[in-house]
Every structure is written in structure tokens, then in C-alpha cells.
Design an enzyme around this catalytic site. Structure first.
Site, PDB file in Angstrom:
ATOM      1  N   ASP A 162       0.290  -4.970 -20.444  1.00  0.00           N
ATOM      2  CA  ASP A 162       1.456  -5.664 -20.375  1.00  0.00           C
ATOM      3  C   ASP A 162       1.574  -6.480 -18.779  1.00  0.00           C
ATOM      4  OD1 ASP A 162       3.096  -5.751 -22.788  1.00  0.00           O
ATOM      5  OD2 ASP A 162       4.325  -4.353 -22.102  1.00  0.00           O
TER       6      ASP A 162
ATOM      7  N   TYR B 215       7.479 -13.666 -23.708  1.00  0.00           N
ATOM      8  CA  TYR B 215       8.386 -12.404 -23.198  1.00  0.00           C
ATOM      9  C   TYR B 215       9.553 -12.835 -22.296  1.00  0.00           C
ATOM     10  CZ  TYR B 215       9.934  -8.017 -21.249  1.00  0.00           C
ATOM     11  OH  TYR B 215      10.515  -6.946 -21.268  1.00  0.00           O
TER      12      TYR B 215
ATOM     13  N   HIS C  10      -8.407   7.524  -1.207  1.00  0.00           N
ATOM     14  CA  HIS C  10      -7.343   7.069  -0.300  1.00  0.00           C
ATOM     15  C   HIS C  10      -6.121   6.846  -1.334  1.00  0.00           C
ATOM     16  CE1 HIS C  10      -5.248   5.391   2.718  1.00  0.00           C
ATOM     17  NE2 HIS C  10      -5.982   3.877   2.663  1.00  0.00           N
TER      18      HIS C  10
ATOM     19  N   HIS D  37       0.744   5.777  -1.353  1.00  0.00           N
ATOM     20  CA  HIS D  37       0.195   6.923  -1.543  1.00  0.00           C
ATOM     21  C   HIS D  37       0.842   7.674  -2.849  1.00  0.00           C
ATOM     22  CE1 HIS D  37      -2.246   7.570   2.175  1.00  0.00           C
ATOM     23  NE2 HIS D  37      -1.824   6.638   2.436  1.00  0.00           N
TER      24      HIS D  37
ATOM     25  N   HIS E  24       0.990  -1.027  -0.022  1.00  0.00           N
ATOM     26  CA  HIS E  24      -0.257   0.130  -0.090  1.00  0.00           C
ATOM     27  C   HIS E  24       0.899   1.106   0.108  1.00  0.00           C
ATOM     28  CE1 HIS E  24      -2.871   3.048   0.977  1.00  0.00           C
ATOM     29  NE2 HIS E  24      -2.394   3.149   2.109  1.00  0.00           N
TER      30      HIS E  24
END
Lengths: 228, 228, 228, 228
Positions: B119, B226, B168, B96, B94
Site C-alpha cells: 500500500d 482509495y 544505523h 532509530h 530519520h
């Protein structure tokens, strides 16, 4: 084998993180030895921090591997088509550099708004058309190259040494791998400045043909007078 | 205890300042040992400059502390809900990060505008709904996780390994902590490019389903080609 | 010859990459020795990484080379016109710094929106008119200088020490080469902030004349009280 | 004299270039010793590269110099008014950080669009009114402080530890100089994200009061549970 070219292509690839053109492994540079008919290109998905000159992959113009322990860039077939069509080109680069990619995703050519653009690109940097579903489903990377070639058409590819692929990102080229990277750096900078130009003046910002000529031709061709 | 996992989670956390995903302590990464049923996560509010592998906190899936001198990240309950619902996930992050947070604050999913997105994310990166007042006032962090799980729904979470929480910021995940961070870096870059794409062409920039399939599937799944 | 001035001009040029005002060789700084009537300027197209103080080129005010193994900047004739018209000016800089160039490409003057601007520029930073085709085709660089002089008009050039050239980029100046670079850094920062100001409030953001006076005059002139 | 405070204020000032909040000398931080009634502040117009702890200037709350070889920051009178009105404040900062300055120049408060904002600012970051001509012409810096105090009004200044001055730039504060700088860094980041939020969704992006409460109060006050 092709030791000097491998070194040049390696160094050109290392310019990508240095110049902040790539996140992770999102870019590849190649160079060609026209006499031998051999291409040197970055291996697929290898981190720049671990890359070494001897990791570069050697292929012929049919895409047949000639030397190297790694698989070549997944975009190799695109590079090959460009080398086949553009005889003057000695180096090719593909990135997802963010400003150029924004224009590509928007499906828009970059208009020539100023001399920064005109110093390198003799007209708008075109956005190639989207591939058809069939072109995507069969030999996608090769068809990406063919659509670029179709877009460049009769223009001398050295006069506008870069292009955008719709919903994808930029390709650029030059007389060798180093010049290809140089042009990709300029394309990214030009894309950024053009973005802000349009926000400041959405209507009329195009450079005049006379100023475009002046700046392009003072750096390129037989009457150029920029540099030593 | 879980020395190897602590090291991985520590290193993944240290990528946050390196990759400029965080200001101060605004982010946290965790990893899970599925066999032991134990989570390792960054301690709450500790500066990255001072962080050490042994500072990582160990908890079980009920949030019960098992080892560590520090309190775990205040977002731990969110991580736990995601680990409980998404069995394939081995690491969660998580942040910001500013571009992803702008989309989250705008309450908008990030449309798939190009191959950079395709991708990694097999479709739009969703913005989860706002929590109700009651969900905020009782077990806020746990409910944040539940609303993410609700939004992902029947989608395989590994196909779109990230999400935005309204007003958020982003969460992302992967098979381990390092891949979670990698996906968060990509999410931030994709958020930035998509922002500029919309400004350049407010109407029609979406990638076709065929090109989305092509790019996602050339990097993921049994027919991918790839990398090495 | 002019060893001290060469060193100052060299150092001022090296500030361009340090302050991120240039990509590659897209900028040049000069300084003048008014007593000798000689100009010292960066050589054309030489990379900053390789530049040395002794590479600086010395010319007189007719553009005649006096010393130096290199050709001078291709924009030398512009510098010369400014030195001839603006007697107070001791140093001049030209760049393609991206925010200022966006305004120049948009053909717009930068309004004075705040004290950051007013601390250095006593009014809007003007955008000079486009050159006519004839002005471009005959002595382009000299005419660029003449159009700048025309735009500045009766204003004291030291009160607004910078300008934009339409579809081109910024020029700035100062009492010496170092101050010219300082003003170019400020111009770029002011251009960036003004861009975002307009997006946030497209209608009415201008600074009042009283606040403009206050800030400009607390840093400049006989009643200034900023600094030591 | 006040050796410890001088060191803290010096270090807080040095965070400004480190955190990229300033160009050249465009910022200043102060701290107060409430017991002694003395303020320590950066000298006016001294480059950060040359700044030393002992260069900090000591004044009393009437602005009378007590120690220091340099003149104090030209904004000292503003700092003094804030210290006199806000008894909880131990450190103050002023910068021209570019995103916050863009909002200030636009004359707009920064709405609370998300939890990044709510973690630090318990409501919109206000933009103070413009000063009248008379306020500008007589004791400008002192009046800048008085208008800030007027704008904060009955709000606890520690709940919203920052403000914008119209056509000027941000001020921020905290319990000491280090926290003031921390809050100025957050203000700049919040200003940037809010800018992009508005572009993505010009209509409705505000955080709910419940989520604002939750995030502010999980980090501040007696029931906070963020950090160690």
C-alpha cells in the site's frame, strides 16, 4: 436513516484504534440490516479521530450507494460477498492487525493450540488461498470475498468467525458489528500466542479434539454454561 | 520567517514521541521550501518535551545557517543531499525506530511480504551499503546521504519513500514533513510484521507482482481509488 | 456479608486489566475466608468496566452458592479444589496472560533462568499434564484442579505459587487475592524473559542452585532481608 | 541533609516506572555526594507509588546508615563497591528490565550491532561472569559489585556505562543518577534491537570499528558535535 445501525457501526469502528488493531486508517467495520437489505460501512481513508456516526455510508447489496456524502471503504465489495454468502453474519471487520497479518503473509492457518483459541474458534483459523492474477486484475475486492467464501465452504461461518487472506490480512465477523470487532481482537491475541507457542515447541502443541470441544461448547450452543 | 513551515516541521517532529518512533532525542524531521531554497529542521539534541515551533533551525541547501538560536540536527548534511537529489521530496525523517533499526543492523532489505507493505512501498525497502572507512571519516553525514542516493538510483524516490542505512537506522520521506513521518510509521510497522512473517515461514512468503501492483496502484497514481 | 473480602477480591480482579493480564473477561480472582469456609469469586463473563464489589459471588467449599445475584466464574470448581488441597492459600487467580499461555500451550515448564524468577519461585514453574478425555468430559473444571494438586505433589505450594495447565493457561495463588495477582504478574514477566533467554542461548542458561537459594531466601523465610 | 541529592535520586527512581524499566519494586537508583562521601539510595521494597524524596536513605561508603527511617535497597553493597572503584561515577542503577535481563540470563554480552549502541557504549556491553558458590554464600551483594569491577577492568567505566550480571540483570551508571537512568533506558532499547538483529541475520551484523568510533566520538569527548 438506519440511525441506530450507523451508531453501532461507528462505535465498532472506533474500537479499532482503542484496541490497537489499526495503524492510521487500516481497517473497516460494517453492519447489515437484513430486513432492509442495506449495509452500513466506514468511509474510505477517513481518519478515526475525525470520524462521526453520520459519516457512515449506506449501500445496498449490489454496492449501490443509498446515502452518505463519502465514498465507502475500498473493501466494500468483499464485505458484500460475505453478507450474501453468510446469512447468519450481521457485522464484518477487516484490519491489518500485526500478528494476524504476519500469519497471513506467511500463508499459514493458525492451528488451535489452546483453550484461548477454542473458546472462540472451533478449529484452525484458515488462511485462504492466494488469488490468481486474473482474480486480482478483475474485481479484486469482490474476488477476495469469493475466495473467503470458497475457503469457509460447508463450515458454519459462525463456528470459526475469522479468516486470513494470504499476503494480506485478517477478516472477522459476528452476529453484529460489535461482535465482529470482538472476534478480531481475539484473533489477534490468538495469533500472537500461537506465534510464541511454536517458537517454544516447534513440534507438538495442538489441543486435543476433546478439549477443543469442551471449551468451545462451554461458551457456545445449547449446553453452554459460561457467562450469565 | 517561514512561520508556516516551522509549524509543520515542529508538529511532524512531535509525532515522533506520540507514535513511539523515538527514545529520547533519537530522531529528526525536516521540511523544505523549494521556492526559497531553505530547509527547516529540528535542533540537535533538544528534548521533545521542551521543543517549540520557534526552535526550528533554518538553513540553505549549502548547510549555511539562516535563522535560529540552536545548532541544527547533526544529521542535517544527510537531509541536504536527499533534498538536492530528490526534487519531489518535501520532507525527510530519520529515526532509530526499533524494528526498522533491527533490519538495518542486520544489513537486510525488507522484502514485500504483503499488502500492508504494498500500500505504501512499491517493492522491497532497500538497505543501503555500508560506508567505506574513508566515507565515514570524511563528511560522514553527507556521505550517508550520497550512499542513500546511490542506492535509490533510477527508482522514483516517491515510489519507495524509505530506506535503511546498514548498522544505523531508517530514513523516510514524503511530499512534506507530515507525509515523511507517516511513511516512517508505516515502515516501522511493516518491519515488525515482516520480522514475524519470516519466523513463521522462513521460505516463501513474497507477495506476487500482480498483488503488489494492485495494492500500490489502488492507492497511488492516476487510477487510484482509495480514499475520498 | 464478607464485605471486606468482597472488596479485596474486587480490587484484585480490577488489577487484571490494569496490569494487562486479561483481554475482555479472560480471568478471575477469588479469595477465601478460612474461618467461615466461604469463597468469594468474580461472576462469570461480566466485563471489568461494569464490575462492582457487590457483584462478587459467595460460595461454600462444596460450590453451593451462598450469596450473589450472578453465576460464579465457570472455573470456580478449579479454585475450590486448590483451596481444599492448599491450606496456606488465601487467594487464587486464573488468566490467559499471553506469555504464560504460550508456555502452557507449548506444554513446557518454565525453567529458572535467573534471579527475577528465583525471587518468587523456588524452582521451575511446572506445566501440569494434559487431562485425559474422561477427565475433560466429566467435571472438567474440578479435574483441572485435581491435576494441578497432583502436579504440585509434596512441594509446599507457597514456594512455587503458580503453575501452567497444558494447552490452557496459568493459575497462581498467594496468601490472599492481592498476592495471588502479584504472583500472576510476576509469572507473566518471568515467562516473557525466559522466552527471550532461550532464543539468545538455546543451550545453557539455568541459574545455579546456590544463586536460586540466595535470591529466594533473601526474600522469603526466616532469614530474609529484602524489604522493610 | 543532602536535600538536593535526595530529590535527584528520588526523581531518577521515579523514572523507572515512567520508562517501564521496572515491575513492582524491581529496581533501585542511587547517587553519591563525593565531597561528603555519602550515598543516597532507594529504600528496599517500597512501592514507587508511595515513594517520597524524604524516604531516600543516606549511608556512608562503609554501608553505615547515616539518615533515613527505612532500610536501604538490598543491593546497596553492590552500589558501594562500584562507587569505590569508579571515581567518575555519580549515579548507579539496577533493574530487571526485560530485554537486558534476557541477555543476562543467557549469559551473553550484547555485541555492538549499530549506531544506536555506539552513540552510548564504546564497545560490547559485557556480561560479567557468574559468581562462585562461595561468592554467593558470603557477602553476595558486595561480591556482585567486585565481579562487575573485575569485568570492567582497565576500561574507563564511563565509556561503557553499563553491564549485565549473569543470570541476574543489568547495572548501569553515569555522572549522576539521572544519567545512570538514561543509560539504563538506552541499554534496554539496545538489548531489544540487538535481539531482533540476531534473529534476522544470525551471522554477521557487527558495526565496523570506524563507524563505532565515529558515532561514539561525535557524541562524547573533546571533538563531539552532537547537541547544543
Amino acid at each position: 436513516m438506519l440511525k441506530e445501525l450507523k451508531k453501532l457501526v461507528y462505535e465498532a469502528n472506533m474500537e479499532l484504534p482503542n484496541r490497537k488493531l489499526v495503524t492510521y486508517t487500516w481497517g473497516n467495520v460494517s453492519g447489515i440490516d437484513r430486513k432492509e437489505g442495506l449495509i452500513v460501512i466506514k468511509p474510505s481513508g477517513v481518519n478515526y479521530e475525525e470520524l462521526k456516526p453520520e459519516d457512515m455510508v449506506v449501500l445496498d447489496l449490489n454496492g449501490k450507494p443509498v446515502e452518505g456524502k463519502y465514498k465507502p471503504s475500498s473493501d466494500t465489495a468483499t464485505h458484500i460477498e460475505l453478507y450474501k454468502a453468510f446469512k447468519e453474519v450481521g457485522g464484518i471487520i477487516h484490519t491489518h492487525s500485526p500478528w494476524a497479518t504476519a500469519w497471513a503473509q506467511a500463508g499459514r492457518s493458525i492451528p488451535s493450540y489452546g483453550t484461548t483459541h477454542a473458546d472462540y474458534f472451533y478449529g484452525a483459523i484458515p488462511c485462504a488461498r492466494s488469488l490468481t492474477d486474473e482474480e486480482i486484475n478483475t474485481e479484486y475486492e469482490k474476488n477476495t470475498g469469493l475466495v473467503i467464501v470458497e475457503t469457509v465452504g460447508d463450515t458454519n461461518p459462525m463456528n470459526i468467525p475469522g479468516i486470513l487472506c494470504a499476503n494480506h490480512g485478517p477478516f472477522a465477523w459476528g452476529k453484529d458489528a460489535a461482535e465482529a470487532v470482538h472476534n478480531a481482537v481475539v484473533l489477534e491475541e490468538v495469533a500472537k500466542i500461537a506465534f510464541h507457542t511454536e517458537t517454544l515447541n516447534p513440534k507438538e502443541s495442538h489441543i486435543s479434539q476433546t478439549l477443543l470441544d469442551k471449551h468451545y461448547l462451554r461458551k457456545h450452543g445449547k449446553n453452554s454454561y459460561y457467562g450469565q
